[in-house]
Structures are given as C-alpha cells and as structure tokens.
Design an enzyme around this catalytic site. Structure first.
Site, PDB file in Angstrom:
ATOM      1  N   HIS A   1       0.842  -1.199   0.000  1.00  0.00           N
ATOM      2  CA  HIS A   1       0.000   0.000   0.000  1.00  0.00           C
ATOM      3  C   HIS A   1       0.874   1.243   0.000  1.00  0.00           C
ATOM      4  O   HIS A   1       1.723   1.409   0.870  1.00  0.00           O
ATOM      5  CB  HIS A   1      -0.897   0.024   1.246  1.00  0.00           C
ATOM      6  CG  HIS A   1      -2.109  -0.837   1.111  1.00  0.00           C
ATOM      7  ND1 HIS A   1      -3.184  -0.747   1.960  1.00  0.00           N
ATOM      8  CD2 HIS A   1      -2.419  -1.802   0.212  1.00  0.00           C
ATOM      9  CE1 HIS A   1      -4.108  -1.622   1.588  1.00  0.00           C
ATOM     10  NE2 HIS A   1      -3.665  -2.280   0.533  1.00  0.00           N
TER      11      HIS A   1
ATOM     12  N   TYR B   1      -9.072   5.676   7.723  1.00  0.00           N
ATOM     13  CA  TYR B   1      -9.203   6.037   9.142  1.00  0.00           C
ATOM     14  C   TYR B   1     -10.272   7.114   9.243  1.00  0.00           C
ATOM     15  O   TYR B   1     -10.153   8.158   8.594  1.00  0.00           O
ATOM     16  CB  TYR B   1      -7.886   6.583   9.690  1.00  0.00           C
ATOM     17  CG  TYR B   1      -6.808   5.532   9.839  1.00  0.00           C
ATOM     18  CD1 TYR B   1      -6.013   5.156   8.761  1.00  0.00           C
ATOM     19  CD2 TYR B   1      -6.585   4.911  11.062  1.00  0.00           C
ATOM     20  CE1 TYR B   1      -5.028   4.199   8.905  1.00  0.00           C
ATOM     21  CE2 TYR B   1      -5.597   3.948  11.213  1.00  0.00           C
ATOM     22  CZ  TYR B   1      -4.821   3.597  10.132  1.00  0.00           C
ATOM     23  OH  TYR B   1      -3.849   2.645  10.269  1.00  0.00           O
TER      24      TYR B   1
ATOM     25  N   PRO C   1      -3.757   0.002  18.849  1.00  0.00           N
ATOM     26  CA  PRO C   1      -3.493  -0.444  17.471  1.00  0.00           C
ATOM     27  C   PRO C   1      -3.685   0.632  16.410  1.00  0.00           C
ATOM     28  O   PRO C   1      -3.437   0.372  15.230  1.00  0.00           O
ATOM     29  CB  PRO C   1      -4.496  -1.592  17.268  1.00  0.00           C
ATOM     30  CG  PRO C   1      -5.557  -1.349  18.281  1.00  0.00           C
ATOM     31  CD  PRO C   1      -4.938  -0.643  19.429  1.00  0.00           C
TER      32      PRO C   1
ATOM     33  N   LYS D   1       1.405  -0.290  15.174  1.00  0.00           N
ATOM     34  CA  LYS D   1       2.819  -0.356  15.537  1.00  0.00           C
ATOM     35  C   LYS D   1       3.202  -1.607  16.344  1.00  0.00           C
ATOM     36  O   LYS D   1       4.390  -1.930  16.449  1.00  0.00           O
ATOM     37  CB  LYS D   1       3.209   0.875  16.370  1.00  0.00           C
ATOM     38  CG  LYS D   1       3.176   2.160  15.599  1.00  0.00           C
ATOM     39  CD  LYS D   1       4.358   2.255  14.652  1.00  0.00           C
ATOM     40  CE  LYS D   1       4.246   3.409  13.705  1.00  0.00           C
ATOM     41  NZ  LYS D   1       4.314   3.078  12.317  1.00  0.00           N
TER      42      LYS D   1
ATOM     43  N   TYR E   1       4.018   7.200  10.466  1.00  0.00           N
ATOM     44  CA  TYR E   1       3.169   6.061  10.111  1.00  0.00           C
ATOM     45  C   TYR E   1       3.994   4.924   9.487  1.00  0.00           C
ATOM     46  O   TYR E   1       3.798   3.761   9.814  1.00  0.00           O
ATOM     47  CB  TYR E   1       2.067   6.518   9.148  1.00  0.00           C
ATOM     48  CG  TYR E   1       0.995   5.484   8.933  1.00  0.00           C
ATOM     49  CD1 TYR E   1      -0.084   5.375   9.806  1.00  0.00           C
ATOM     50  CD2 TYR E   1       1.066   4.604   7.855  1.00  0.00           C
ATOM     51  CE1 TYR E   1      -1.061   4.418   9.620  1.00  0.00           C
ATOM     52  CE2 TYR E   1       0.085   3.647   7.653  1.00  0.00           C
ATOM     53  CZ  TYR E   1      -0.973   3.562   8.537  1.00  0.00           C
ATOM     54  OH  TYR E   1      -1.938   2.604   8.350  1.00  0.00           O
TER      55      TYR E   1
HETATM   56  C1  LIG Z   1      -6.496  -8.664  20.071  1.00  0.00           C
HETATM   57  C2  LIG Z   1      -5.232  -8.030  19.509  1.00  0.00           C
HETATM   58  C3  LIG Z   1      -5.295  -7.305  18.316  1.00  0.00           C
HETATM   59  C4  LIG Z   1      -4.136  -6.702  17.801  1.00  0.00           C
HETATM   60  N1  LIG Z   1      -4.201  -5.969  16.643  1.00  0.00           N
HETATM   61  C5  LIG Z   1      -3.081  -5.386  16.162  1.00  0.00           C
HETATM   62  C6  LIG Z   1      -3.082  -4.631  14.952  1.00  0.00           C
HETATM   63  O1  LIG Z   1      -4.105  -4.469  14.311  1.00  0.00           O
HETATM   64  N2  LIG Z   1      -1.894  -4.079  14.514  1.00  0.00           N
HETATM   65  C7  LIG Z   1      -0.709  -4.240  15.212  1.00  0.00           C
HETATM   66  O2  LIG Z   1       0.366  -3.781  14.780  1.00  0.00           O
HETATM   67  N3  LIG Z   1      -0.689  -4.940  16.336  1.00  0.00           N
HETATM   68  C8  LIG Z   1      -1.830  -5.512  16.824  1.00  0.00           C
HETATM   69  N4  LIG Z   1      -1.790  -6.231  17.955  1.00  0.00           N
HETATM   70  C9  LIG Z   1      -0.515  -6.334  18.601  1.00  0.00           C
HETATM   71  C10 LIG Z   1       0.329  -7.441  17.965  1.00  0.00           C
HETATM   72  O3  LIG Z   1      -0.460  -8.539  17.665  1.00  0.00           O
HETATM   73  C11 LIG Z   1       1.430  -7.749  18.955  1.00  0.00           C
HETATM   74  O4  LIG Z   1       2.221  -6.586  19.093  1.00  0.00           O
HETATM   75  C12 LIG Z   1       2.286  -8.933  18.556  1.00  0.00           C
HETATM   76  O5  LIG Z   1       1.542 -10.117  18.625  1.00  0.00           O
HETATM   77  C13 LIG Z   1       3.490  -9.016  19.485  1.00  0.00           C
HETATM   78  O6  LIG Z   1       4.142 -10.232  19.303  1.00  0.00           O
HETATM   79  P1  LIG Z   1       4.883 -10.939  20.502  1.00  0.00           P
HETATM   80  O7  LIG Z   1       5.482 -12.160  19.914  1.00  0.00           O
HETATM   81  O8  LIG Z   1       5.756  -9.960  21.179  1.00  0.00           O
HETATM   82  O9  LIG Z   1       3.761 -11.301  21.552  1.00  0.00           O
HETATM   83  P2  LIG Z   1       2.549 -12.334  21.406  1.00  0.00           P
HETATM   84  O10 LIG Z   1       2.028 -12.340  20.022  1.00  0.00           O
HETATM   85  O11 LIG Z   1       1.609 -12.010  22.505  1.00  0.00           O
HETATM   86  O12 LIG Z   1       3.210 -13.737  21.659  1.00  0.00           O
HETATM   87  C14 LIG Z   1       3.597 -14.151  22.947  1.00  0.00           C
HETATM   88  C15 LIG Z   1       3.568 -15.658  23.003  1.00  0.00           C
HETATM   89  O13 LIG Z   1       4.030 -16.083  24.283  1.00  0.00           O
HETATM   90  C16 LIG Z   1       3.218 -17.130  24.740  1.00  0.00           C
HETATM   91  N5  LIG Z   1       3.304 -17.164  26.200  1.00  0.00           N
HETATM   92  C17 LIG Z   1       2.752 -16.311  27.081  1.00  0.00           C
HETATM   93  N6  LIG Z   1       3.062 -16.657  28.328  1.00  0.00           N
HETATM   94  C18 LIG Z   1       3.799 -17.772  28.256  1.00  0.00           C
HETATM   95  C19 LIG Z   1       4.421 -18.603  29.222  1.00  0.00           C
HETATM   96  N7  LIG Z   1       4.293 -18.356  30.532  1.00  0.00           N
HETATM   97  N8  LIG Z   1       5.124 -19.675  28.796  1.00  0.00           N
HETATM   98  C20 LIG Z   1       5.255 -19.926  27.466  1.00  0.00           C
HETATM   99  N9  LIG Z   1       4.683 -19.178  26.500  1.00  0.00           N
HETATM  100  C21 LIG Z   1       3.976 -18.097  26.886  1.00  0.00           C
HETATM  101  C22 LIG Z   1       1.833 -16.791  24.217  1.00  0.00           C
HETATM  102  O14 LIG Z   1       1.001 -17.932  24.138  1.00  0.00           O
HETATM  103  C23 LIG Z   1       2.161 -16.215  22.849  1.00  0.00           C
HETATM  104  O15 LIG Z   1       2.148 -17.195  21.840  1.00  0.00           O
HETATM  105  C24 LIG Z   1      -2.921  -6.830  18.497  1.00  0.00           C
HETATM  106  C25 LIG Z   1      -2.877  -7.574  19.680  1.00  0.00           C
HETATM  107  C26 LIG Z   1      -3.998  -8.157  20.206  1.00  0.00           C
HETATM  108  C27 LIG Z   1      -3.924  -8.930  21.504  1.00  0.00           C
END
Ligand SMILES: Cc1cc2nc3c(=O)[nH]c(=O)nc-3n(C[C@H](O)[C@H](O)[C@H](O)COP(=O)(O)OP(=O)(O)OC[C@H]3O[C@@H](n4cnc5c(N)ncnc54)[C@H](O)[C@@H]3O)c2cc1C
Length: 395
Positions: free
Chosen positions: A73, A201, A293, A297, A384
């Site tokens: 995009h 938006y 969100p 980011k 952005y």
């Molecule tokens: C509902 C929702 C909607 C979102 N929408 C957007 C969006 O539109 N745009 C955007 O940029 N970001 C969005 N985000 C944010 C984005 O998804 C996250 O920033 C991203 O997933 C971060 O990745 P991560 O691997 O750091 O954490 P996570 O994706 O949370 O992964 C963490 C992992 O650790 C595991 N875990 C947790 N505790 C334990 C433990 N004790 N032992 C072992 N494993 C464990 C979990 O099961 C999970 O698989 C959204 C988040 C949520 C919750």
C-alpha cells in the site's frame, strides 16, 4: 539438565522470528510456547507491516509467500468532517506499507522451524526463569508429565503482555508506564472485498472507525466502542449499520457486508516497561510494551526489538563483544517511545473522547493541517511508515 545458547520464552511472532534469525547464523535456541501451534496461528491480530519488518522477514528467509500474496500500500485515506483526504505515504517518505496478516507470518515462521527440524516446544507448561543474574541462567518447564531444565547464556522474554518473563524481574528494578484509554475497539473479520483499495481512518461524531483488510477478499473493520461493551451487543447487522453510518457516503454506498468469521472487543492500552534488560534476561515485543493499534505499531515494534537483540547476540557469539547487548534496552526503547507517542497522538486525533465540541473542533483543525500542509502530511507519514534509527533501503 540440557544446555543451549539462547532460551526463548513465547512462540509468537517475536519468539519465532528471533529464533529463526539466530538459527540461520548458527546459534542454538529453544522456543518454549505454552499453547499449541494451531492455537497460536488462529489468533487474529495485526496485519499491517512497515517496510523494515518486511525486510527483516525476508532476511530471515520467511518472506517469499508474503512477497507473493501481500498487498503493498502506497497510501491511506483520512476521513473527517464529511470529506476524505489521501495521504501518499510513498511520495512523502519513499516507503510503502505491506498488508499481510500476523496469522500468515506465524504460519511461515512455524513452517520454517518445522522444515529445519528445529525444536519449538509447543504446550510447554509452568515455564519459570531462574538465576537471571548469573552468567548461566536456567529455564524450567513441564511437558506432559515430564519436568525439564535448560541452562543457557541468554533468555529472551518474548511471551507477550501476560507472560512470565517481565514478572520475573524484581519490582524495584523495573519501571512500568501505563495509560488505559477510555474506550475499546470492536473488530470484525469477514470474507468480503474491502470497501476501498487502501485503509480508511475515520474521525466521526459517532466515534472512530477503521477500514482495513487482510487480502483482496478478506476485510477487517473496527469501530470505537465503550470499554465495558459486550460482544453479544453487536450482532453482525448492528456492526455493519454502525460502520455505514460512520463512513463517508461514497464508501458507505459501496460497502459489501457478509457474515463475520471473527469478532472481538479489545481495550486500547499504552504500556512501556523499562529497562528492557535485567541480567541475562531481555524483554522483547509485547512483553515490554503495548500500544493502541491505531498506528499499527505493535507487531512492527516487536520485529524491531528482534532485529536489535539478534544483532547483539550474534555480535557476542561471533566477535566476543557485549557492546550491542549492553545497548539493547536503550536502542529499543528509543524507538518504542517514538511509536508510543505516535500511537497515542493518532488515537487522540481520531477517537471521540467526550461530547465536548471544542475538543472535536481541535481534532478537525489538526486533520485539516495534515491535509493542507506539506509539513503536516510529512510528519504524519514519516511516523506512520516507521521512524527508524538506522536508514533503510527504499523499496
Ligand atoms: C487482540 C489483539 C489485536 C491486535 N491488533 C493489532 C493490529 O491491528 N496491529 C498491530 O500492529 N498490532 C496488533 N496487535 C498487537 C500485535 O499482535 C502484537 O504486538 C504482537 O503479537 C506481538 O508479538 P509478541 O510475539 O511480542 O507477543 P505475542 O504475540 O503475545 O506472543 C507471545 C507468546 O508467548 C506465549 N506465552 C505467554 N506466556 C507464556 C508462558 N508463561 N510460557 C510460554 N509461553 C507463553 C503466548 O502464548 C504467545 O504465543 C494486536 C494484539 C492483540 C492482543
């Protein structure tokens, strides 16, 4: 007790991407994820990637499907005060964004791990961190009925906001900054073509709306809703009617609706934990920071953390230097705070906070400034597409 170089807690995008980058450079990792692979891949979350994230996924060797199926995009639309304005991100910054779902990134990463025979421990329970301050920290976990113990050089806490890693740091060594926004988003995923080719938006007197997408045939739409709202209050018909009411006429008339395949309400939160290192434990992604969100980011910040940490770990193993590891927290936090500021600002610009007309008029004036001023548009576009600490190649 087994030994490994890097133990990674959490098999979300940060954990699997870090593991993949390190593995390609000969560093041994173990990833401990508490859920099944199917569960993790089924979570509908982010879908808009900065180009630096696209570059990193390509460097990790997991970008081929994204480059084939993702949608680049070059701009987005702002809708306010009965009109729409297109922000041409590409001409303003030289960069585009990529639409590609987090679910797909998760699959691509898990496939790469499976193909390499690398060990991701799915359904690892009771994960606990020990001796973070020694040079040989340990991680213990249970799989089925068997207890395991792993000794390592470094632990990467990639376990999200509710994980065990941040909780393992003594309270006196970590500062938590938090702001809960007074509303949430109800999001819907539906197999219908997006209402427009780019994201829209919407600042509307009924509340914020966002028209996003995952592909040319799968749409993701969001509406601002009360924080304590319940999903049962939002049958599909009500959602589509409310979205139509907030959209500019030209888009409302073209909106194609259908049955939702996912619907959820998420709170909007800004959260930063600092520093992001304690002893041999490094916090990565949502374990250290959450942004609303609005600016898309969250996933991009997680990927940026992974880049900085992987560079530090590789420098340690390949050149015996800890300089980059020592800089990890400061480098990551510099970007985190810039993105936190932008996400907070873009949220305050587009959402309805009260019935106060003064606040709404200020929002419209600021949106008008972005639409009419080259400087205003550029400042918005730069934030952005992602303010990088290191220059990137233009696409
Ligand atoms: C509902 C929702 C909607 C979102 N929408 C957007 C969006 O539109 N745009 C955007 O940029 N970001 C969005 N985000 C944010 C984005 O998804 C996250 O920033 C991203 O997933 C971060 O990745 P991560 O691997 O750091 O954490 P996570 O994706 O949370 O992964 C963490 C992992 O650790 C595991 N875990 C947790 N505790 C334990 C433990 N004790 N032992 C072992 N494993 C464990 C979990 O099961 C999970 O698989 C959204 C988040 C949520 C919750």
């Amino acid at each position: 007790m087994s030994k490994i170089q890097v133990a990674i807690i959490g098999g979300g995008p940060s954990g699997l991407l870090l593991s993949q980058l390190l593995r390609l450079q000969g560093v041994e990792t173990i990833v401990l994820e508490r859920h099944t692979r199917e569960h993790v891949e089924g979570r509908i979350r982010a879908g808009l990637l900065e180009w630096s994230t696209v570059d990193l996924l390509n460097e990790a060797g997991v970008g081929a499907r994204m480059m084939r199926e993702g949608l680049a995009h070059d701009g987005l639309e702002l809708a306010f005060d009965g009109r729409t304005h297109r922000v041409d991100l590409r001409s303003l910054t030289g960069h585009s964004m990529m639409v590609y779902g987090q679910t797909e990134i998760q699959k691509d990463l898990a496939d790469a791990h499976a193909a390499s025979g690398d060990h991701v421990v799915w359904e690892a329970e009771n994960v606990a961190i020990h001796d973070i301050h020694s040079r040989r920290p340990r991680v213990t976990y249970t799989r089925g009925t068997i207890n395991h113990e792993v000794e390592c050089d470094f632990i990467a806490g990639c376990d999200g906001f509710h994980g065990v890693s941040r909780e393992s740091i003594p309270k006196e060594f970590i500062t938590l900054h938090e702001r809960i926004h007074p509303f949430g988003w109800i999001g819907i995923l539906a197999n219908v073509p997006p209402v427009a080719g780019e994201l829209i938006y919407v600042n509307h007197e009924r509340g914020f709306a966002l028209c996003s997408m995952r592909s040319r045939s799968r749409s993701r739409y969001y509406l601002q809703c009360p924080l304590d709202d319940d999903i049962s209050n939002w049958p599909d018909d009500r959602f589509w009617d409310e979205l139509r009411a907030r959209l500019p006429c030209e888009h409302a008339n073209g909106l194609i609706t259908g049955s939702s395949i996912e619907k959820s309400i998420a709170p909007l939160r800004s959260f930063v934990a600092e520093p992001m290192r304690f002893g041999q434990l490094f916090l990565v992604g949502d374990a250290a920071h959450i942004v609303p969100p609005t600016g898309a980011k969250g996933l991009n910040l997680a990927a940026a953390d992974v880049r900085v940490l992987s560079e530090g770990i590789l420098e340690y193993y390949h050149r015996g230097s800890e300089t980059l590891l020592d800089e990890y927290s400061n480098r990551a936090l510099a970007r985190v705070w810039r993105a936190t500021r932008f996400s907070w600002w873009f949220t305050t610009l587009t959402h309805k906070f009260s019935e106060e007309t003064f606040a709404h008029r200020l929002q419209l004036a600021e949106l008008d400034y972005i639409a009419e001023s080259a400087a205003g548009a550029k400042a918005f576009a730069e934030n952005y597409v992602g303010l990088d600490e290191t220059p990137r190649q233009a696409r």
